[in-house]
Design an enzyme around this catalytic site. Sequence first.
Site, PDB file in Angstrom:
ATOM      1  N   HIS A 103      31.783  39.548  37.055  1.00 55.18           N
ATOM      2  CA  HIS A 103      32.112  37.818  36.985  1.00 55.18           C
ATOM      3  C   HIS A 103      32.024  37.584  38.662  1.00 55.18           C
ATOM      4  O   HIS A 103      32.392  38.174  39.607  1.00 55.18           O
ATOM      5  CB  HIS A 103      33.332  37.648  36.437  1.00 55.18           C
ATOM      6  CG  HIS A 103      33.682  36.239  36.185  1.00 55.18           C
ATOM      7  ND1 HIS A 103      34.073  35.245  37.158  1.00 55.18           N
ATOM      8  CD2 HIS A 103      33.650  35.361  34.942  1.00 55.18           C
ATOM      9  CE1 HIS A 103      34.282  34.152  36.541  1.00 55.18           C
ATOM     10  NE2 HIS A 103      33.945  34.217  35.256  1.00 55.18           N
ATOM     11  N   ASP A 163      39.085  44.549  37.245  1.00 55.10           N
ATOM     12  CA  ASP A 163      39.412  43.220  36.745  1.00 55.10           C
ATOM     13  C   ASP A 163      39.225  43.463  34.965  1.00 55.10           C
ATOM     14  O   ASP A 163      38.319  43.579  34.390  1.00 55.10           O
ATOM     15  CB  ASP A 163      37.898  42.531  36.900  1.00 55.10           C
ATOM     16  CG  ASP A 163      37.780  41.036  36.487  1.00 55.10           C
ATOM     17  OD1 ASP A 163      38.896  40.615  35.526  1.00 55.10           O
ATOM     18  OD2 ASP A 163      36.721  40.366  36.435  1.00 55.10           O
ATOM     19  N   GLN A 208      38.690  40.565  30.469  1.00 56.56           N
ATOM     20  CA  GLN A 208      38.337  40.662  28.987  1.00 56.56           C
ATOM     21  C   GLN A 208      38.816  41.652  28.526  1.00 56.56           C
ATOM     22  O   GLN A 208      38.450  42.077  27.272  1.00 56.56           O
ATOM     23  CB  GLN A 208      36.753  40.605  29.086  1.00 56.56           C
ATOM     24  CG  GLN A 208      36.112  39.373  29.663  1.00 56.56           C
ATOM     25  CD  GLN A 208      36.314  38.328  28.874  1.00 56.56           C
ATOM     26  OE1 GLN A 208      36.652  38.133  27.659  1.00 56.56           O
ATOM     27  NE2 GLN A 208      35.737  36.949  29.448  1.00 56.56           N
ATOM     28  N   LYS A 239      42.827  33.318  28.432  1.00 51.49           N
ATOM     29  CA  LYS A 239      41.933  34.262  27.413  1.00 51.49           C
ATOM     30  C   LYS A 239      42.814  34.997  26.669  1.00 51.49           C
ATOM     31  O   LYS A 239      42.105  35.610  25.721  1.00 51.49           O
ATOM     32  CB  LYS A 239      41.097  35.018  28.307  1.00 51.49           C
ATOM     33  CG  LYS A 239      40.158  34.256  29.230  1.00 51.49           C
ATOM     34  CD  LYS A 239      39.137  35.475  30.092  1.00 51.49           C
ATOM     35  CE  LYS A 239      38.709  34.705  31.264  1.00 51.49           C
ATOM     36  NZ  LYS A 239      37.623  33.880  30.867  1.00 51.49           N
ATOM     37  N   CYS A 249      28.898  32.622  34.663  1.00 52.42           N
ATOM     38  CA  CYS A 249      29.347  33.519  35.996  1.00 52.42           C
ATOM     39  C   CYS A 249      29.004  34.814  36.190  1.00 52.42           C
ATOM     40  O   CYS A 249      29.988  35.405  36.675  1.00 52.42           O
ATOM     41  CB  CYS A 249      30.991  32.933  36.073  1.00 52.42           C
ATOM     42  SG  CYS A 249      31.268  31.371  35.646  1.00 52.42           S
TER      43      CYS A 249
HETATM   44  C1  PLP Z   1      35.440  39.380  33.602  1.00 49.17           C
HETATM   45  C2  PLP Z   1      35.836  38.022  34.088  1.00 49.17           C
HETATM   46  N1  PLP Z   1      36.815  38.013  35.358  1.00 49.17           N
HETATM   47  C3  PLP Z   1      37.308  36.968  35.900  1.00 49.17           C
HETATM   48  C4  PLP Z   1      37.323  35.969  34.886  1.00 49.17           C
HETATM   49  C5  PLP Z   1      37.829  34.601  35.650  1.00 49.17           C
HETATM   50  O1  PLP Z   1      39.126  34.128  35.131  1.00 49.17           O
HETATM   51  P1  PLP Z   1      39.684  32.969  35.647  1.00 49.17           P
HETATM   52  O2  PLP Z   1      38.799  31.785  35.709  1.00 49.17           O
HETATM   53  O3  PLP Z   1      40.674  32.595  34.695  1.00 49.17           O
HETATM   54  O4  PLP Z   1      40.085  33.126  37.030  1.00 49.17           O
HETATM   55  C6  PLP Z   1      36.749  35.958  33.786  1.00 49.17           C
HETATM   56  C7  PLP Z   1      36.778  34.662  33.219  1.00 49.17           C
HETATM   57  O5  PLP Z   1      35.913  33.770  33.010  1.00 49.17           O
HETATM   58  C8  PLP Z   1      36.189  36.836  33.351  1.00 49.17           C
HETATM   59  O6  PLP Z   1      35.588  36.938  32.186  1.00 49.17           O
END
Ligand code: PLP
Lengths: 418, 151
Positions: free
Chosen positions: A133, A210, A213, A236, A376
Amino acid sequence: MIPTSRTLDVDAIRKDFPVLGRILPNGKPLVYLDNAATSQKPKQVLDALTAYYELHNANVHRGVHTLAEEATALYEGARDAVASFINAPSRDEVVFTKNASESLNLVANMLGWAEEPYKVDADSEIVITEMEHHSNIVPWQLLAQRTGAKLKWFGLTDDGRLDLSHIDEIITEKTKVVSFVLVSNILGTVNPVEAIVRRAQDVGALVVIDASQAAPHMVLDVQALEADFVAFTGHKMLAPTGIGVLWGRQELLEDLPPFLGGGEMIETVSMQSSTYAPAPHKFEAGTPPIAQAVGLGAAIEYLNGVGMDAIAAHEHRITEYALSRLAEVPDLRVIGPTTAEDRAAAISFTLGDIHPHDVGQVLDEQGIAVRVGHHCARPVCLRYGIPATTRASFYLYSTEAEVDALIDGLHHVRAFFG
Amino acid sequence: MKLDSMYQDIILDHYKHPHGRGLRDGDAEVHHVNPTCGDEITLRVKLDGNVLTDVSYEGQGCSISQASASVLNDLLVGKELGEAQQIQEAFLELMQSKGQLEGDEEVLEDAIAFAGVSKYPARVKCALLSWMAWKDATAQALAGAPVKESA
Ligand SMILES: Cc1ncc(COP(=O)(O)O)c(C=O)c1O
């Protein structure tokens, strides 16, 4: 609560989520398949937020009055809930942030300002993957630009998995940190943690995972992962927006420097200098998102009540069903693993030449909410030579009937643009 | 059905059979992207004195963004700059009208088909992508940006 069975009662669960009963302005019932972007919230979480504001609202850690003590107990209780949810050895390893992005930026900045042996400098290498992401790409690009470190990454195989064939050339003695996604938000891939962690440990690199998900969908055990830092985001996983988590190994949190300065994170302050509170408070400058943390605690209680392995099993069934039904749609190409093995419930696809924007618009007309775009994770789209994808993502309250609605919707899209 | 108000036949026709697509000689070239969805366009303008003699483009995106570029080519090529700018402004106003305007067919011709799109905030950017690129490219051409030959 330990679940005794691996099945869950979807009908009962759906009743806890007021929005799932919604009829949209066009008269269609909502089919919410955008769970990888954010989940819906159950009454239990909404009630916890309301009760917090109606009965206990106060600032934390700084009052002697009853409300301040109650608010502090609720906020710190949420930390306990998170710690046991992820099997953290200590509650002091749980840092509250505003989201996963802040958690990842926090680690990157700690390492940028750290002393040896953690310090990332011009001789260092940082390793990420092509399926990250943007929140796990950009902070490392910034760190590399600011320190002169070199940014490297694992590429992807054609079937949407990490290409680890050159792991020894990518993770080297110069690697200071390896940061990767446990479950891809665009491909749905569940990555092989062990192989990467083993190599990183061999060269003495820190491992950042990370788990944005993963935390909502499966048992997350930070000790079993053997990582040094794990980041995820509350919204999420049934919690409100504005609350995220960074878990870090205690000795690292003790050794590494703070990033944001302010109230809450100090021990003493004079005009010349300050000393810092111990972790996790060292990393929580200013008034934290208190109600949101309380909401996260309530979300975790809800998830535990259903059982994370029951949720994972349910989503696995839905994923298998969705993949088999998607295979029936002509011209549909799944971007990511085409079987449910080592795969989570976010499924991206393209539909012939029909642009995902158009797919999403026609589905919306039928009440079906999917996400369209690059999610993203633009490098993934570049890797597979596509401008964007349509993504359907499922959760504990998703049903096979919703998969059927999606398939009918996709046939309708094809007819419309055919 | 609401969808038909967005996807007018005129729009779908332009999408399936775009006018003036492909990159040709120009006085300036720009590349614009819609960061939320990945739509992209590369666009060149060619001026002869005060007259816009060509707008050529290449890109990828949804039906709305592609059809809009095709309509732009129809509407603007051959016009004097002043008139082209007025058409651009009229289109911008229509797209920002949130469904309140119908558009002046005398000025906008096929482009009035986009009136329905203006009700969908997420899609307005798609419709405007090529028009913003055109505005930018024209400003650069007037400022004497380096000439690009077609490959
Ligand atoms: C794999 C992953 N990492 C990071 C994020 C970022 O999360 P946040 O926007 O809540 O910081 C997301 C969310 O879209 C994600 O799917």
